[in-house]
Design a protein around this motif. Sequence first.
Motif, PDB file in Angstrom:
ATOM      1  N   PHE A 133       0.785   5.304  -1.952  1.00  0.00           N
ATOM      2  CA  PHE A 133       0.675   6.671  -1.409  1.00  0.00           C
ATOM      3  C   PHE A 133       1.854   7.533  -1.862  1.00  0.00           C
ATOM      4  O   PHE A 133       1.698   8.711  -2.152  1.00  0.00           O
ATOM      5  CB  PHE A 133       0.578   6.639   0.121  1.00  0.00           C
ATOM      6  CG  PHE A 133      -0.621   5.863   0.599  1.00  0.00           C
ATOM      7  CD1 PHE A 133      -1.882   6.202   0.154  1.00  0.00           C
ATOM      8  CD2 PHE A 133      -0.484   4.784   1.473  1.00  0.00           C
ATOM      9  CE1 PHE A 133      -3.004   5.481   0.562  1.00  0.00           C
ATOM     10  CE2 PHE A 133      -1.586   4.064   1.883  1.00  0.00           C
ATOM     11  CZ  PHE A 133      -2.853   4.414   1.432  1.00  0.00           C
ATOM     12  N   VAL A 181      -9.330   7.444   1.798  1.00  0.00           N
ATOM     13  CA  VAL A 181      -8.905   6.249   1.066  1.00  0.00           C
ATOM     14  C   VAL A 181      -9.671   5.012   1.520  1.00  0.00           C
ATOM     15  O   VAL A 181      -9.779   4.747   2.719  1.00  0.00           O
ATOM     16  CB  VAL A 181      -7.387   6.008   1.282  1.00  0.00           C
ATOM     17  CG1 VAL A 181      -6.969   4.678   0.690  1.00  0.00           C
ATOM     18  CG2 VAL A 181      -6.577   7.133   0.655  1.00  0.00           C
ATOM     19  N   ARG A 209      -9.490   4.062   5.416  1.00  0.00           N
ATOM     20  CA  ARG A 209      -8.275   4.574   6.067  1.00  0.00           C
ATOM     21  C   ARG A 209      -8.332   6.077   6.274  1.00  0.00           C
ATOM     22  O   ARG A 209      -7.348   6.668   6.739  1.00  0.00           O
ATOM     23  CB  ARG A 209      -7.031   4.215   5.235  1.00  0.00           C
ATOM     24  CG  ARG A 209      -6.814   2.720   5.072  1.00  0.00           C
ATOM     25  CD  ARG A 209      -5.633   2.419   4.156  1.00  0.00           C
ATOM     26  NE  ARG A 209      -4.358   2.683   4.785  1.00  0.00           N
ATOM     27  CZ  ARG A 209      -3.435   1.755   5.052  1.00  0.00           C
ATOM     28  NH1 ARG A 209      -3.640   0.497   4.729  1.00  0.00           N
ATOM     29  NH2 ARG A 209      -2.299   2.088   5.629  1.00  0.00           N
ATOM     30  N   GLU A 217      -3.364  -5.206  -3.669  1.00  0.00           N
ATOM     31  CA  GLU A 217      -3.941  -4.084  -2.916  1.00  0.00           C
ATOM     32  C   GLU A 217      -4.336  -2.954  -3.847  1.00  0.00           C
ATOM     33  O   GLU A 217      -3.681  -2.696  -4.850  1.00  0.00           O
ATOM     34  CB  GLU A 217      -2.931  -3.558  -1.889  1.00  0.00           C
ATOM     35  CG  GLU A 217      -2.617  -4.562  -0.805  1.00  0.00           C
ATOM     36  CD  GLU A 217      -1.903  -3.933   0.388  1.00  0.00           C
ATOM     37  OE1 GLU A 217      -2.472  -3.963   1.491  1.00  0.00           O
ATOM     38  OE2 GLU A 217      -0.781  -3.428   0.223  1.00  0.00           O
ATOM     39  N   ALA A 230       0.807  -1.224   0.000  1.00  0.00           N
ATOM     40  CA  ALA A 230       0.000   0.000   0.000  1.00  0.00           C
ATOM     41  C   ALA A 230       0.840   1.275   0.000  1.00  0.00           C
ATOM     42  O   ALA A 230       0.527   2.232  -0.711  1.00  0.00           O
ATOM     43  CB  ALA A 230      -0.919   0.000   1.220  1.00  0.00           C
ATOM     44  N   ASP A 272      -2.972   8.267   5.686  1.00  0.00           N
ATOM     45  CA  ASP A 272      -1.705   8.018   4.980  1.00  0.00           C
ATOM     46  C   ASP A 272      -1.208   9.257   4.235  1.00  0.00           C
ATOM     47  O   ASP A 272      -0.033   9.614   4.334  1.00  0.00           O
ATOM     48  CB  ASP A 272      -1.873   6.854   4.006  1.00  0.00           C
ATOM     49  CG  ASP A 272      -2.404   5.623   4.716  1.00  0.00           C
ATOM     50  OD1 ASP A 272      -1.600   4.852   5.247  1.00  0.00           O
ATOM     51  OD2 ASP A 272      -3.641   5.449   4.770  1.00  0.00           O
ATOM     52  N   GLU A 318      -9.472   0.955   1.074  1.00  0.00           N
ATOM     53  CA  GLU A 318      -8.464  -0.020   0.661  1.00  0.00           C
ATOM     54  C   GLU A 318      -8.973  -1.455   0.735  1.00  0.00           C
ATOM     55  O   GLU A 318      -9.163  -1.981   1.823  1.00  0.00           O
ATOM     56  CB  GLU A 318      -7.228   0.094   1.576  1.00  0.00           C
ATOM     57  CG  GLU A 318      -6.201  -0.996   1.310  1.00  0.00           C
ATOM     58  CD  GLU A 318      -5.196  -1.125   2.430  1.00  0.00           C
ATOM     59  OE1 GLU A 318      -4.085  -0.610   2.273  1.00  0.00           O
ATOM     60  OE2 GLU A 318      -5.529  -1.720   3.484  1.00  0.00           O
ATOM     61  N   GLU A 349      -5.732   1.189  -3.545  1.00  0.00           N
ATOM     62  CA  GLU A 349      -6.095   2.351  -2.725  1.00  0.00           C
ATOM     63  C   GLU A 349      -7.017   3.213  -3.574  1.00  0.00           C
ATOM     64  O   GLU A 349      -6.643   3.641  -4.673  1.00  0.00           O
ATOM     65  CB  GLU A 349      -4.843   3.142  -2.319  1.00  0.00           C
ATOM     66  CG  GLU A 349      -3.739   2.303  -1.664  1.00  0.00           C
ATOM     67  CD  GLU A 349      -4.180   1.548  -0.421  1.00  0.00           C
ATOM     68  OE1 GLU A 349      -4.897   2.144   0.406  1.00  0.00           O
ATOM     69  OE2 GLU A 349      -3.810   0.359  -0.281  1.00  0.00           O
TER      70      GLU A 349
END
Length: 458
Positions: free
Chosen positions: A160, A315, A284, A205, A156, A288, A317, A207
Motif C-alpha cells: 500500500f 483491494v 479489504r 501476498e 501487505a 488500507d 488480497e 494486493e
Amino acid sequence: MADTVTMDKIVSLSKRRGFVFQSSEIYGGISSSYDYGHYGVLLKNNVKNQWWRSMLQERDDVVALDSAIIQHPQTWVASGHLAGFTDPLVDCRTCKLRFRADHLDVSACGRKPSKRPGASDECDLTEARDFNLMFETTIGPVKEEGATVYLRPETAQGIFLNFRNYLQFSRKRPPFGIAQIGKSFRNEITPGNFIFRTREFEQMEMEFFVAPGEAQRWFEHWLTEREAWYTRLGIRPDHLRLRAHDPDELSHYSSATSDVEYLFPSADSVGAGRWLELEGIANRGDFDLTQHAGHSGQKLEYVDTASGDRYVPHVIEPAAGADRAMLAFLVDAYDEDEIGGEARTVLRLHPQLAPVKAAVLPLVRKDGQPELARRVYAELRERMQTEYDEGGAIGRRYRRQDEIGTPYAITIDHQSLQDDTVTLRDRDSLEQARVAIGELGDELQRRLRAPWRSPKLA
Ligand code: ATP
C-alpha cells in the motif's frame, strides 16, 4: 490409498533428510524457530517460484515488489496494527503457562496434565487481555523516544505504501496487482505444530486493486485461482477446501474473507486430522488506501485521464504462507509402500516442486562407470537441479532419492559404456526406460513439464 502420514513422521523425515532443523539446537533449541536445510531451501524456493510464476509469468496484470521489513512506524498506526493487532492472552495462575483464549481447545489447558513439576491439572485462568503481536525494536544507536520501530507483521502494508509509485512507473491501471514474498514476524502466544505457526515466517501476498463496483467479481476470481494453484501442484482435492468466514470472524477492514484450508494429520496415528488455514483471501475494500491517505496526507487514488473518473480502488488480497504451503505439500506427498518386500518412504512431490529433479547413479564404482556418470551429471546440472551419488548399494541410493522426492533416477551400467544409453527410473511408477544419453536432457524436461497427477489419487 490409506494415508499413513502423521506430523511426527514429517518432523522426523525433515530432520533426517535435511529439510528442516530445530533452530539453535546445540543450545537446547529456541521455541518454534526453525532452520531450513539444503532440501528445505530447494523445496521452499520451488514453492515460491511457482507462486511467482502464477502471479507474474502467467499473467500480465500483476507486478512484483520487495519492500523493507522495517517501515515508518506510522504505517502501523494507519493500518490499525498498533491499536488492534492483538490476540486475547490468558494466564493460568496454577501452571503459570500462557494461552491464547481463542485457542484453548488446542492448547488443552486444564485438560492435559502439565509437564511442569508441581503443576496441577486444574487450571485457573485469568481474564483475557489484549496482547499485541508486533515485535518492537529501536532504530539508531540511542534508545530514545521516537526511535521505536516494528518488524512487519505482514508484507501487505509495504504494497500500500508503494501504491503511488506503481501507478507512476508501471503504467498499470486497475484492475492490477502488486505481489511480494518476504519475511513477517508475529510474537505468537502459542506457536507450534512444527513450521505451521512460528514467530518468523514467510508470506506470499498480493494486493489486487480494482474499481469499487468490480470487487466482488475479482474476489471470486481469486478464490478460484488460489484454490486451483494448490491442486495443480499436487494437493489432493479432498484434502483442500475453501471456508468462508462467519460475519463475527471477519477483520474490521474486510467485507468478505475465505480461507483455503488443508486437512493436516494429527501428530500421531491416534488423533484426528484438522482443517487448518493455508491462505486467506479477503475483500479489504478501500480501507488500507483510505487509512494511509488520511495519515500521510497524500492522495492515494486512481484518476482515469480519459474519463476524468477518480476513485480509491478496492483491494482483493490473497495472503498465503510459504512455510505452511511447503508443509502441506510435504504432508500430502508423504507415502509409504513396499518394493520387493522392503518398506520404502517416498515423497510423491509434484516434479516442479521436488528439490532435486534427477539423480545420476553409476551402478558400480569401477569399469569407467563413475567417469561416464560424471559426464552425464555435468550436462544435466546445466538444465536442472541434479545430484550425483556413487556411494553404497544401488537400492539404498534409490531409497535416499525417494525420501527426498527426486522424480527421476538415472543409472549408468555396463551397457551404458557400450551403447551410450542409461536407465531412467520413475519414482512413482518404478518403470525403467532405456534412454540414449544424447536425448536424456530433453526427455527429462519433457517429463518434468507434462501435466502431473498425484499417484495417491489412483
Ligand atoms: P492464523 O489465523 O492461523 O493465525 P491469520 O489469519 O492471522 O492466520 P493472515 O494474517 O491472514 O493469517 O496471514 C496470511 C497467511 O500467512 C496465513 O494464511 C498463513 O499461511 C501465514 N501465516 C500467518 N501467521 C503465521 C505464522 N505465525 N507462522 C507461519 N505462517 C503464518
